[in-house]
Scaffold this active site. Structure first.
Site, mmCIF file in Angstrom:
data_model
loop_
_atom_site.group_PDB
_atom_site.id
_atom_site.type_symbol
_atom_site.label_atom_id
_atom_site.label_comp_id
_atom_site.label_asym_id
_atom_site.label_seq_id
_atom_site.Cartn_x
_atom_site.Cartn_y
_atom_site.Cartn_z
ATOM 1 N N GLU A 148 81.322 -75.968 19.185
ATOM 2 C CA GLU A 148 82.491 -75.708 20.325
ATOM 3 C C GLU A 148 81.947 -75.178 21.468
ATOM 4 O O GLU A 148 82.589 -75.022 22.397
ATOM 5 C CB GLU A 148 83.443 -74.813 19.298
ATOM 6 C CG GLU A 148 85.027 -74.986 20.027
ATOM 7 C CD GLU A 148 85.981 -74.265 19.284
ATOM 8 O OE1 GLU A 148 86.874 -75.011 18.802
ATOM 9 O OE2 GLU A 148 85.725 -73.217 18.724
ATOM 10 N N HIS A 194 68.093 -82.426 -3.317
ATOM 11 C CA HIS A 194 68.602 -83.350 -4.278
ATOM 12 C C HIS A 194 69.723 -84.545 -3.818
ATOM 13 O O HIS A 194 70.237 -85.162 -4.406
ATOM 14 C CB HIS A 194 69.007 -82.864 -5.646
ATOM 15 C CG HIS A 194 67.989 -82.064 -6.339
ATOM 16 N ND1 HIS A 194 67.142 -82.635 -7.169
ATOM 17 C CD2 HIS A 194 67.673 -80.626 -5.921
ATOM 18 C CE1 HIS A 194 66.264 -81.598 -7.537
ATOM 19 N NE2 HIS A 194 66.397 -80.552 -7.013
ATOM 20 N N LYS A 241 95.789 -81.694 19.948
ATOM 21 C CA LYS A 241 97.109 -80.848 19.590
ATOM 22 C C LYS A 241 98.165 -81.242 20.240
ATOM 23 O O LYS A 241 99.443 -81.485 19.728
ATOM 24 C CB LYS A 241 96.663 -79.362 20.211
ATOM 25 C CG LYS A 241 95.798 -78.496 19.342
ATOM 26 C CD LYS A 241 95.897 -77.214 19.780
ATOM 27 C CE LYS A 241 94.680 -76.438 19.489
ATOM 28 N NZ LYS A 241 94.626 -75.161 20.098
ATOM 29 N N GLU A 275 99.089 -74.055 12.820
ATOM 30 C CA GLU A 275 98.553 -73.934 11.184
ATOM 31 C C GLU A 275 98.892 -72.656 10.981
ATOM 32 O O GLU A 275 99.320 -72.542 9.641
ATOM 33 C CB GLU A 275 97.029 -74.299 11.192
ATOM 34 C CG GLU A 275 96.659 -75.707 11.556
ATOM 35 C CD GLU A 275 96.387 -76.020 12.770
ATOM 36 O OE1 GLU A 275 96.926 -75.008 13.664
ATOM 37 O OE2 GLU A 275 95.825 -76.880 13.211
ATOM 38 N N LYS A 314 94.475 -64.938 17.426
ATOM 39 C CA LYS A 314 94.263 -64.173 18.607
ATOM 40 C C LYS A 314 95.668 -64.472 19.610
ATOM 41 O O LYS A 314 96.227 -63.636 19.787
ATOM 42 C CB LYS A 314 93.060 -64.964 19.089
ATOM 43 C CG LYS A 314 92.795 -64.457 20.619
ATOM 44 C CD LYS A 314 91.653 -64.991 21.165
ATOM 45 C CE LYS A 314 91.495 -64.563 22.464
ATOM 46 N NZ LYS A 314 90.043 -65.152 23.279
ATOM 47 N N GLY A 340 87.371 -66.771 20.137
ATOM 48 C CA GLY A 340 87.506 -67.013 18.393
ATOM 49 C C GLY A 340 86.271 -67.013 17.716
ATOM 50 O O GLY A 340 86.151 -66.347 16.782
ATOM 51 N N ARG A 341 85.336 -67.961 18.088
ATOM 52 C CA ARG A 341 84.407 -68.079 17.300
ATOM 53 C C ARG A 341 83.273 -66.744 17.467
ATOM 54 O O ARG A 341 82.134 -67.182 16.803
ATOM 55 C CB ARG A 341 83.633 -69.439 17.650
ATOM 56 C CG ARG A 341 83.447 -69.948 19.064
ATOM 57 C CD ARG A 341 82.939 -71.353 19.402
ATOM 58 N NE ARG A 341 82.853 -71.426 20.841
ATOM 59 C CZ ARG A 341 83.820 -71.522 21.828
ATOM 60 N NH1 ARG A 341 85.103 -71.619 21.304
ATOM 61 N NH2 ARG A 341 83.643 -71.985 22.812
HETATM 62 C C1 G6Q Z 1 87.373 -70.547 18.631
HETATM 63 C C2 G6Q Z 1 88.398 -71.228 18.863
HETATM 64 C C3 G6Q Z 1 89.396 -71.513 17.803
HETATM 65 C C4 G6Q Z 1 90.416 -70.553 17.637
HETATM 66 C C5 G6Q Z 1 91.600 -70.983 16.623
HETATM 67 C C6 G6Q Z 1 92.381 -70.088 16.279
HETATM 68 O O1 G6Q Z 1 86.696 -70.212 19.636
HETATM 69 O O2 G6Q Z 1 89.112 -70.845 20.180
HETATM 70 O O3 G6Q Z 1 88.819 -72.129 16.554
HETATM 71 O O4 G6Q Z 1 89.686 -69.441 16.850
HETATM 72 O O5 G6Q Z 1 92.118 -72.117 17.263
HETATM 73 O O6 G6Q Z 1 93.292 -69.500 17.131
HETATM 74 P P1 G6Q Z 1 93.962 -68.313 17.038
HETATM 75 O O7 G6Q Z 1 93.058 -67.135 16.599
HETATM 76 O O8 G6Q Z 1 94.526 -67.914 18.592
HETATM 77 O O9 G6Q Z 1 95.190 -68.543 15.943
#
Ligand code: G6Q
Length: 551
Positions: free
Chosen positions: A359, A390, A514, A218, A212, A273-274
């Site tokens: 989250e 199990h 972070k 990463e 986003k 994001g989520r």
């Molecule tokens: C979700 C969070 C988080 C996000 C990641 C990736 O709600 O905001 O999990 O999706 O940190 O972020 P980017 O899509 O910006 O790389």
């Protein structure tokens, strides 16, 4: 309605006090008594919506409990809060944003206005481009640098830009084009990249960089590795255009990375994001299951949205799951909640829900910023049945902790195999039914003795029961059913966030680590530096450097 910014303190409301009083009267009641007293209980406490059937009768509730929980939801302004979310109010107060994942699945002719603009045409414009692109990859019209058809997609993203598409791809693999496989690389641990790329036929590989913000460490680190692979393999940066697409809200950063913004699929700051699997973040899924399958997936979300908006709270699936969760979390003191899908395709579902729920509602202050005086979001965990049986079910059955569980099962199997004359699916689902029965009713002292159990083993073999479960029984795992299921949990989390007075849509809690990691990274290489951390962190870094041969 109480304003979203100015909720009365939860535990001091009369509705909460009424529930507390009621809890004291029902706490000692066993599910055996509740079922014994009402032969219709198994039909009474059920609800249905968007093709999902919920039996919530095996919960430690009576009609009175349900009534009081619904009153609490009403007093918290849930009905208006739902309306506020769907209509694009900026309910993500700490970030000043609307929360409109529901607009991602809105019908083409509907209207959702943000800052004076109807966003639905934009949503469908991106969707149309995604569909056209998916068709061209699936048909082979879109090719790699050397003209070969794409056979492997590698989605590079993390958190919300990974867990949703990964979970949904796994869940809907049955419907996927087996000629195009998808891999997901997320971790900054190079093992993830190395193990997912060592055997790739690069001529037939397309990398989808999902971020986003397009600033995530990463993702950018892995995307750089991928770019190097492509440029080294084909000897020209021109190949990047044929092997990379981006999904982002940040066109500038995408361009700076070297991906042509013609190959970018956008979304908007009002998609968290989520909550983004149905946005362009789901591009790998559209390619895998095709535009028609993805449309069905979105229709499932939409059906649950409609149900959530219109069903009375007593019959409203997300409201029921949310309020039952509040009941155990805040009155019974349950610390965790297990999600147990009896379907191997849903093997990443609990991991996905962990992010969605933890989250969103893992927060310690109210929307107004005051510390809460009550428990908020539970720990979410789970594994598919029967494997979990199990492993950890022992603790759920006979441990000292109360763990409410959601059982998720399907009546029809996508792989109807038989073994020794029996349908494998019946073996699976017999376990689903048996577990919820055993958890609710247990096995009494008298029953154990009646089996002739030796005295010294009796207590070991007693099952107290009275362990609450929800049973979701769905006809078949389809894209529609999965969409409805995901939306069910999205809205459940919303309901709880409203009751607990939380902003479920920010995630400041991920920031501190972070920032510290950025500070520590240069301390791990190069010449020895004086370390200004605590004695533990200093010593760990010193040992790490020594074992890396630096000092
Ligand atoms: C979700 C969070 C988080 C996000 C990641 C990736 O709600 O905001 O999990 O999706 O940190 O972020 P980017 O899509 O910006 O790389």
């Amino acid at each position: 309605m109480p304003s979203l910014k100015n909720q009365p303190e939860l535990t001091s409301t009369p509705e909460y006090a009424a529930l507390q009083k009621h809890y004291a009267s029902i706490e000692g009641t066993h599910l055996r008594e509740l079922f014994g007293a009402d032969a219709t209980r198994g039909e009474k406490f059920t609800a249905e919506g968007a093709g999902l059937f919920l039996d919530f009768s095996k919960n430690r509730i009576t009609s009175e409990t349900l009534g009081l929980l619904v009153k609490l939801a009403e007093a918290r302004g849930l009905r208006d809060a739902i309306e506020a979310m769907f209509s694009g109010e900026k309910i993500n107060l700490t970030e000043g944003r609307a929360v409109l994942h529901t607009a991602l699945r809105a019908a083409r002719d509907s209207s959702v206005v943000v800052d004076g603009k109807n966003v639905v045409p934009d949503v469908h414009e991106v969707l149309d481009r995604m569909n056209a692109f998916a068709d061209s990859v699936r048909s082979g019209a879109f090719t790699g640098h050397t003209g070969k058809k794409i056979k492997t997609l590698v989605n590079i993203g993390i958190g919300g830009s990974d867990l949703g598409p990964l979970m949904a791809y796994e869940a809907l693999k049955h419907y996927s084009d087996r000629g195009v496989r998808v891999r997901y690389v997320s971790n900054v641990d190079a093992t993830d990249f190395a193990e997912n790329t060592w055997d790739l036929e690069l001529e037939e590989t397309l990398f989808i960089v999902c971020s986003k913000t397009f600033t995530t460490l990463e993702t950018l680190a892995n995307a750089e590795l991928a770019k190097k692979l492509i440029v080294d393999r084909f000897g020209t940066v021109d190949a990047v255009a044929k092997h990379f697409v981006a999904v982002s809200t940040n066109a500038e950063a995408v361009g700076a990375f070297g991906i042509d913004t013609k190959n970018m699929f956008g979304f908007w700051d009002w998609v968290g994001g989520r909550y983004s699997v149905e946005s362009a973040i789901g591009l790998s899924l559209v390619i895998a299951i095709g535009p028609a399958g993805f449309a069905d997936f979105l229709a499932g979300f939409r059906a649950m949205d409609e149900h959530f908006k219109s069903a009375p709270f007593e019959k409203n699936l997300p409201v029921l799951l949310g309020l039952l969760g509040v009941w155990y979390n805040n009155f019974f003191g349950a610390q965790s909640h297990a999600v147990l899908p009896y379907d191997q395709y849903l093997r990443r579902f609990a991991a996905y829900l962990q992010q969605l729920d933890m989250e969103s509602n893992g927060k310690r202050v109210t929307r107004a910023g005051a510390p809460v005086a009550y428990e908020t979001g539970p720990i979410i965990w789970g594994e598919p049945g029967t494997n979990g049986q199990h492993a950890f079910y022992q603790l759920i059955h006979q441990g000292t902790k109360l763990i409410p569980c959601d059982f998720i099962g399907f009546s029809q199997s996508l792989n109807p195999l038989e073994t020794g004359g029996a349908a494998m699916h019946d073996l699976l689902m017999a376990n689903y039914f048996a577990q919820t029965e055993a958890l609710a009713f247990g096995k009494t002292d008298a029953e154990v003795r009646a089996e002739g159990t030796k005295e010294d083993l009796v207590q070991h073999r007693v099952f107290e029961g009275n362990r609450p479960t929800n049973s979701l029984l769905i006809e078949k795992l389809t894209p529609h059913a999965l969409g409805a299921l995901v939306a069910l949990y999205e809205h459940k989390v919303f309901v709880q966030g409203i009751v607990w007075d939380l902003n479920s849509f920010d995630q400041w809690g991920v920031e501190l680590g972070k920032v510290l990691a950025k500070k520590i990274t240069p301390e791990l290489s190069g010449a020895k530096k004086s370390l200004g951390h605590d004695s533990s962190t200093n010593a760990l870094i010193a040992r790490y450097r020594k074992q890396r041969g630096l000092d």
